[in-house]
Design a protein around this motif. Structure first.
Motif, PDB file in Angstrom:
ATOM      1  N   LEU A 219       0.811  -1.220   0.000  1.00 46.60           N
ATOM      2  CA  LEU A 219       0.000   0.000   0.000  1.00 46.60           C
ATOM      3  C   LEU A 219       0.843   1.269   0.000  1.00 46.60           C
ATOM      4  O   LEU A 219       0.365   2.324  -0.412  1.00 46.60           O
ATOM      5  CB  LEU A 219      -0.919   0.016   1.223  1.00 46.60           C
ATOM      6  CG  LEU A 219      -2.308  -0.594   1.083  1.00 46.60           C
ATOM      7  CD1 LEU A 219      -3.068  -0.477   2.383  1.00 46.60           C
ATOM      8  CD2 LEU A 219      -3.060   0.066  -0.040  1.00 46.60           C
ATOM      9  N   ILE A 220       2.072   1.183   0.487  1.00 43.56           N
ATOM     10  CA  ILE A 220       2.914   2.374   0.533  1.00 43.56           C
ATOM     11  C   ILE A 220       3.131   2.950  -0.859  1.00 43.56           C
ATOM     12  O   ILE A 220       3.427   4.142  -1.020  1.00 43.56           O
ATOM     13  CB  ILE A 220       4.263   2.057   1.221  1.00 43.56           C
ATOM     14  CG1 ILE A 220       5.010   3.347   1.563  1.00 43.56           C
ATOM     15  CG2 ILE A 220       5.104   1.158   0.346  1.00 43.56           C
ATOM     16  CD1 ILE A 220       4.291   4.253   2.530  1.00 43.56           C
ATOM     17  N   LEU A 221       2.987   2.124  -1.882  1.00 44.85           N
ATOM     18  CA  LEU A 221       3.153   2.612  -3.250  1.00 44.85           C
ATOM     19  C   LEU A 221       2.058   3.602  -3.639  1.00 44.85           C
ATOM     20  O   LEU A 221       2.263   4.440  -4.527  1.00 44.85           O
ATOM     21  CB  LEU A 221       3.139   1.431  -4.229  1.00 44.85           C
ATOM     22  CG  LEU A 221       4.314   0.458  -4.120  1.00 44.85           C
ATOM     23  CD1 LEU A 221       4.114  -0.721  -5.062  1.00 44.85           C
ATOM     24  CD2 LEU A 221       5.618   1.176  -4.433  1.00 44.85           C
ATOM     25  N   VAL A 222       0.895   3.521  -3.003  1.00 46.08           N
ATOM     26  CA  VAL A 222      -0.219   4.414  -3.368  1.00 46.08           C
ATOM     27  C   VAL A 222       0.149   5.881  -3.133  1.00 46.08           C
ATOM     28  O   VAL A 222       0.120   6.682  -4.080  1.00 46.08           O
ATOM     29  CB  VAL A 222      -1.504   4.014  -2.615  1.00 46.08           C
ATOM     30  CG1 VAL A 222      -2.613   5.032  -2.882  1.00 46.08           C
ATOM     31  CG2 VAL A 222      -1.947   2.621  -3.019  1.00 46.08           C
ATOM     32  N   PRO A 223       0.496   6.298  -1.906  1.00 50.15           N
ATOM     33  CA  PRO A 223       0.856   7.710  -1.736  1.00 50.15           C
ATOM     34  C   PRO A 223       2.154   8.096  -2.428  1.00 50.15           C
ATOM     35  O   PRO A 223       2.276   9.224  -2.920  1.00 50.15           O
ATOM     36  CB  PRO A 223       0.983   7.865  -0.210  1.00 50.15           C
ATOM     37  CG  PRO A 223       1.279   6.492   0.289  1.00 50.15           C
ATOM     38  CD  PRO A 223       0.529   5.571  -0.622  1.00 50.15           C
ATOM     39  N   ARG A 230       1.934  13.702  -9.228  1.00 50.75           N
ATOM     40  CA  ARG A 230       1.426  15.066  -9.095  1.00 50.75           C
ATOM     41  C   ARG A 230       2.545  16.082  -8.981  1.00 50.75           C
ATOM     42  O   ARG A 230       2.418  17.208  -9.458  1.00 50.75           O
ATOM     43  CB  ARG A 230       0.497  15.156  -7.889  1.00 50.75           C
ATOM     44  CG  ARG A 230      -0.854  14.517  -8.166  1.00 50.75           C
ATOM     45  CD  ARG A 230      -1.838  14.828  -7.085  1.00 50.75           C
ATOM     46  NE  ARG A 230      -3.141  14.311  -7.446  1.00 50.75           N
ATOM     47  CZ  ARG A 230      -4.125  14.144  -6.598  1.00 50.75           C
ATOM     48  NH1 ARG A 230      -3.943  14.467  -5.321  1.00 50.75           N
ATOM     49  NH2 ARG A 230      -5.299  13.681  -6.975  1.00 50.75           N
ATOM     50  N   SER A 231       3.648  15.722  -8.341  1.00 47.95           N
ATOM     51  CA  SER A 231       4.788  16.633  -8.240  1.00 47.95           C
ATOM     52  C   SER A 231       5.351  16.921  -9.621  1.00 47.95           C
ATOM     53  O   SER A 231       5.680  18.065  -9.943  1.00 47.95           O
ATOM     54  CB  SER A 231       5.877  16.032  -7.344  1.00 47.95           C
ATOM     55  OG  SER A 231       5.406  15.883  -6.034  1.00 47.95           O
ATOM     56  N   ARG A 232       5.437  15.879 -10.446  1.00 52.48           N
ATOM     57  CA  ARG A 232       5.934  16.080 -11.804  1.00 52.48           C
ATOM     58  C   ARG A 232       4.985  16.969 -12.591  1.00 52.48           C
ATOM     59  O   ARG A 232       5.410  17.872 -13.302  1.00 52.48           O
ATOM     60  CB  ARG A 232       6.091  14.728 -12.502  1.00 52.48           C
ATOM     61  CG  ARG A 232       6.643  14.824 -13.911  1.00 52.48           C
ATOM     62  CD  ARG A 232       6.823  13.450 -14.519  1.00 52.48           C
ATOM     63  NE  ARG A 232       7.345  13.529 -15.875  1.00 52.48           N
ATOM     64  CZ  ARG A 232       7.562  12.488 -16.653  1.00 52.48           C
ATOM     65  NH1 ARG A 232       7.310  11.264 -16.190  1.00 52.48           N
ATOM     66  NH2 ARG A 232       8.028  12.639 -17.874  1.00 52.48           N
ATOM     67  N   GLY A 233       3.676  16.731 -12.421  1.00 52.33           N
ATOM     68  CA  GLY A 233       2.696  17.568 -13.112  1.00 52.33           C
ATOM     69  C   GLY A 233       2.733  18.999 -12.622  1.00 52.33           C
ATOM     70  O   GLY A 233       2.589  19.946 -13.397  1.00 52.33           O
ATOM     71  N   SER A 234       2.965  19.197 -11.307  1.00 50.62           N
ATOM     72  CA  SER A 234       3.050  20.541 -10.750  1.00 50.62           C
ATOM     73  C   SER A 234       4.266  21.289 -11.287  1.00 50.62           C
ATOM     74  O   SER A 234       4.204  22.478 -11.579  1.00 50.62           O
ATOM     75  CB  SER A 234       3.095  20.454  -9.227  1.00 50.62           C
ATOM     76  OG  SER A 234       3.204  21.731  -8.649  1.00 50.62           O
ATOM     77  N   LEU A 235       5.384  20.568 -11.426  1.00 46.57           N
ATOM     78  CA  LEU A 235       6.588  21.202 -11.985  1.00 46.57           C
ATOM     79  C   LEU A 235       6.362  21.638 -13.422  1.00 46.57           C
ATOM     80  O   LEU A 235       6.780  22.719 -13.833  1.00 46.57           O
ATOM     81  CB  LEU A 235       7.767  20.217 -11.898  1.00 46.57           C
ATOM     82  CG  LEU A 235       8.327  19.936 -10.503  1.00 46.57           C
ATOM     83  CD1 LEU A 235       9.366  18.827 -10.553  1.00 46.57           C
ATOM     84  CD2 LEU A 235       8.932  21.206  -9.904  1.00 46.57           C
ATOM     85  N   GLU A 236       5.674  20.791 -14.196  1.00 45.93           N
ATOM     86  CA  GLU A 236       5.379  21.150 -15.580  1.00 45.93           C
ATOM     87  C   GLU A 236       4.464  22.366 -15.635  1.00 45.93           C
ATOM     88  O   GLU A 236       4.631  23.256 -16.477  1.00 45.93           O
ATOM     89  CB  GLU A 236       4.714  19.965 -16.295  1.00 45.93           C
ATOM     90  CG  GLU A 236       5.649  18.796 -16.564  1.00 45.93           C
ATOM     91  CD  GLU A 236       6.750  19.175 -17.549  1.00 45.93           C
ATOM     92  OE1 GLU A 236       6.455  19.916 -18.517  1.00 45.93           O
ATOM     93  OE2 GLU A 236       7.902  18.746 -17.357  1.00 45.93           O
TER      94      GLU A 236
END
Length: 245
Positions: A219-223, A230-236
């Motif tokens: 489950l740790i893979l989920v967060p 989302r971090s990559r999308g935010s940087l873009e």
């Protein structure tokens, strides 16, 4: 002017997050649909248990249950359920005539939760307390997942979700003294919290999953994955914003 633009860009994610939070909450129609499907499927499983207990020989006693099969404990308080009861009552301390190695194969969170409740309400049997815990966890999990499904594809998506989960071959595990119902709730919580950008609480849910079932550690893979995406999308987005400015 640039400051005003920057303020505008800061406000948009906040508004979007609020809208996303609202859409994750299941509608009254979805709640009703989940409850109806859950109750009907559990009644069907109860009927299957009665038929099985009255038709097939018990593997130890080599007898059928006859009228005793109307009691769900006769059909379902067997196998791993007995190990969970031992752990809920006695923990992992060695017991005469019982293998401590086999007991260690069952992770502690589910029997610990049931054990605490049994100390609060000592008059209830392990089977019924554990059954209540499993069913409540499963129902809450379905409501959380239904909220995500409805936000993605509407009420039809919720219906498809319920068909897949509640009519699958192993769905009876969600309503008997097994840890699957609790694990499903933790999976749903990790998904919802990550979708709301609550990565820390999602990681907590993942940690609890790791002490519920062995595969709960995944489950740790989920967060982690959600945060990285989302971090990559935010940087873009920030890069495009600077170019536009």
């Amino acid at each position: 002017q640039r400051l005003q633009k920057a303020r505008g860009h800061v406000a948009v994610p906040s508004t979007f997050a609020s809208a996303r939070l609202h859409t994750l909450l299941p509608s009254t129609r979805s709640v009703r649909l989940v409850c109806i499907w859950f109750v009907l499927s559990r009644l069907a499983i109860y009927a299957v248990g009665v038929v099985g207990a009255t038709t097939f020989l018990h593997q130890r006693t080599l007898t059928t249950a006859h009228m005793g099969a109307l009691n769900p404990a006769v059909s379902w308080h067997q196998w791993d359920s007995l190990w969970y009861e031992d752990i809920a009552r006695d923990g992992y301390t060695p017991q005469p005539g019982k293998s401590s190695t086999e007991r260690a194969a069952f992770f502690p969170l589910y029997p610990a939760v049931v054990g605490v409740l049994l100390t609060i309400v000592p008059g209830v049997s392990f089977f019924w307390m554990a059954t209540i815990v499993s069913n409540v966890c499963s129902l809450l999990a379905l409501l959380l997942i239904a909220g995500i499904a409805e936000s993605r594809g509407g009420i039809d998506e919720v219906g498809r979700l319920l068909v897949v989960v509640l009519t699958s071959a192993g769905s009876f595990y969600l309503s008997i003294p097994y840890a699957e119902g609790l694990l499903l709730l933790l999976i749903a919580a990790a998904m919802v919290l990550s979708d709301r950008e609550g990565y820390r609480m999602s990681a907590v849910a993942a940690g609890l999953g790791a002490v519920t079932k062995p595969h709960g550690a995944a489950l740790i893979l989920v967060p982690v994955v959600q945060f990285l995406v989302r971090s990559r999308g935010s940087l873009e987005l920030r890069r495009l914003t600077r170019l536009a400015a």
